[in-house]
Enzyme design. Structure first.
Site, PDB file in Angstrom:
ATOM      1  CG  PHE A 132      39.516  49.912  56.256  1.00 52.64           C
ATOM      2  CD1 PHE A 132      38.557  50.907  56.127  1.00 52.64           C
ATOM      3  CD2 PHE A 132      39.884  49.522  57.530  1.00 52.64           C
ATOM      4  CE1 PHE A 132      37.983  51.495  57.244  1.00 52.64           C
ATOM      5  CE2 PHE A 132      39.312  50.102  58.650  1.00 52.64           C
ATOM      6  CZ  PHE A 132      38.358  51.090  58.507  1.00 52.64           C
ATOM      7  CG  LEU A 133      45.227  52.045  52.210  1.00 53.34           C
ATOM      8  CD1 LEU A 133      45.957  53.175  51.500  1.00 53.34           C
ATOM      9  CD2 LEU A 133      45.651  50.691  51.641  1.00 53.34           C
ATOM     10  CG  HIS A 173      47.651  48.138  53.585  1.00 52.90           C
ATOM     11  ND1 HIS A 173      46.582  48.264  54.450  1.00 52.90           N
ATOM     12  CD2 HIS A 173      47.500  46.931  52.989  1.00 52.90           C
ATOM     13  CE1 HIS A 173      45.825  47.199  54.370  1.00 52.90           C
ATOM     14  NE2 HIS A 173      46.358  46.367  53.505  1.00 52.90           N
ATOM     15  CG  ASP A 202      47.957  38.313  54.757  1.00 54.13           C
ATOM     16  OD1 ASP A 202      47.172  37.763  55.549  1.00 54.13           O
ATOM     17  OD2 ASP A 202      47.872  39.510  54.446  1.00 54.13           O
TER      18      ASP A 202
END
Length: 288
Positions: free
Chosen positions: A32-33, A37, A150
């Protein structure tokens, strides 16, 4: 772009490039780019002969009440975006390919996981490093690319690479944001219109905390209060606001050195995370 679903196909392609001594850039994703990304893929394209991206929704990093089944997926769109970003090999295994049987050996992370997201998601980072160990062995990258949104994951992976002597370089890339500051995330699609309008408050709050520290504030409770103010005006529920050293993710005896302010906020169907990482001069250290 080669799209491969089987390990033996991937290994054959990688071998061909290794024989030519090509550098390999690797971007592991769960699909689900989004622009975050694609920024990683473009960085890899600029710095390597070969770019490999994986799309694998890894069940080992989802807890029993988390969104594995409903995690957004759109392989046709992802293939198009990956190709446009310059990916050479797109590896899209299914669960049976990566875990043919129930794993007899998995990895356990002992440090950097008892805070932030790891505190509420036991076993999550064990799943992350287990699948990355497999992928690193398969791809044998020269460079592996991860986004600092992240940041805890980056810190854990950095430790894993060093502890297990992986012959690769971790490239951490700054968080990619919408124009209003919201960190790009696959889970943003879960936000209602109202929540989407509120969500940029996370980054504003973090920057307020960073600004306070950079202007001399050292009362941690006051910094927490400043960060909290903006979030309390939204419909989101604060999961955590934390300040640690980075990448060690240890409590700070004093606000100095490399610091992370991290936040997690739960909206109705989305749990959003964000952070700022910056250097705080020690007492007597000159500002650059």
């Amino acid at each position: 772009m080669n799209v491969v679903t089987h390990i033996h196909e991937l290994k054959e392609l990688i071998k061909q490039h290794q024989e030519k001594q090509h550098s390999i850039g690797f971007v592991p994703t769960m699909g689900f780019l989004h622009e975050g990304h694609l920024t990683l893929a473009k960085e890899a394209r600029d710095q390597n002969d070969l770019v490999v991206m994986s799309i694998f929704v890894n069940p080992l990093q989802f807890g029993p009440n988390e969104d594995f089944e409903s995690y957004p997926r759109d392989m046709e769109r992802d293939q198009r975006l990956a190709k446009e970003a310059g990916v050479d090999i797109l590896f899209t295994p299914d669960v049976k390919e990566m875990y043919a049987n129930e794993p007899s050996i998995t990895m356990t992370v002992r440090k950097r996981t008892d805070v932030l997201c790891g505190k509420k998601r036991p076993g999550h980072f064990d799943g992350v490093v287990t699948v990355l160990t497999k992928l690193f062995h398969l791809v044998a990258p020269t460079n592996a690319y991860f986004g600092l949104k992240d940041a805890q994951q980056v810190a854990v992976i950095d430790a894993m690479i060093k502890d297990f002597f992986f012959d690769l370089h971790l490239v951490s890339v700054p968080t990619v944001r919408e124009e209003d500051g919201l960190a790009k995330s696959s889970r943003n699609v879960y936000l209602s219109d109202k929540e989407r309008q509120e969500a940029p408050a996370l980054y504003r709050a973090l920057k307020k905390g960073q600004s306070a520290i950079e202007n001399g504030e050292r009362d941690v409770s006051r910094i927490y209060q400043l960060v909290e103010e903006d979030i309390l005006q939204t419909s989101g529920e604060i999961d955590y606001i934390e300040i640690y050293s980075y990448p060690e993710l240890e409590p700070l005896q004093q606000l100095a050195g490399q610091v992370i302010i991290a936040i997690a906020v739960k909206f109705s169907r989305a749990r959003l995370i964000d952070n700022v990482i910056f250097h705080v001069p020690e007492s007597g250290e000159k500002h650059v």
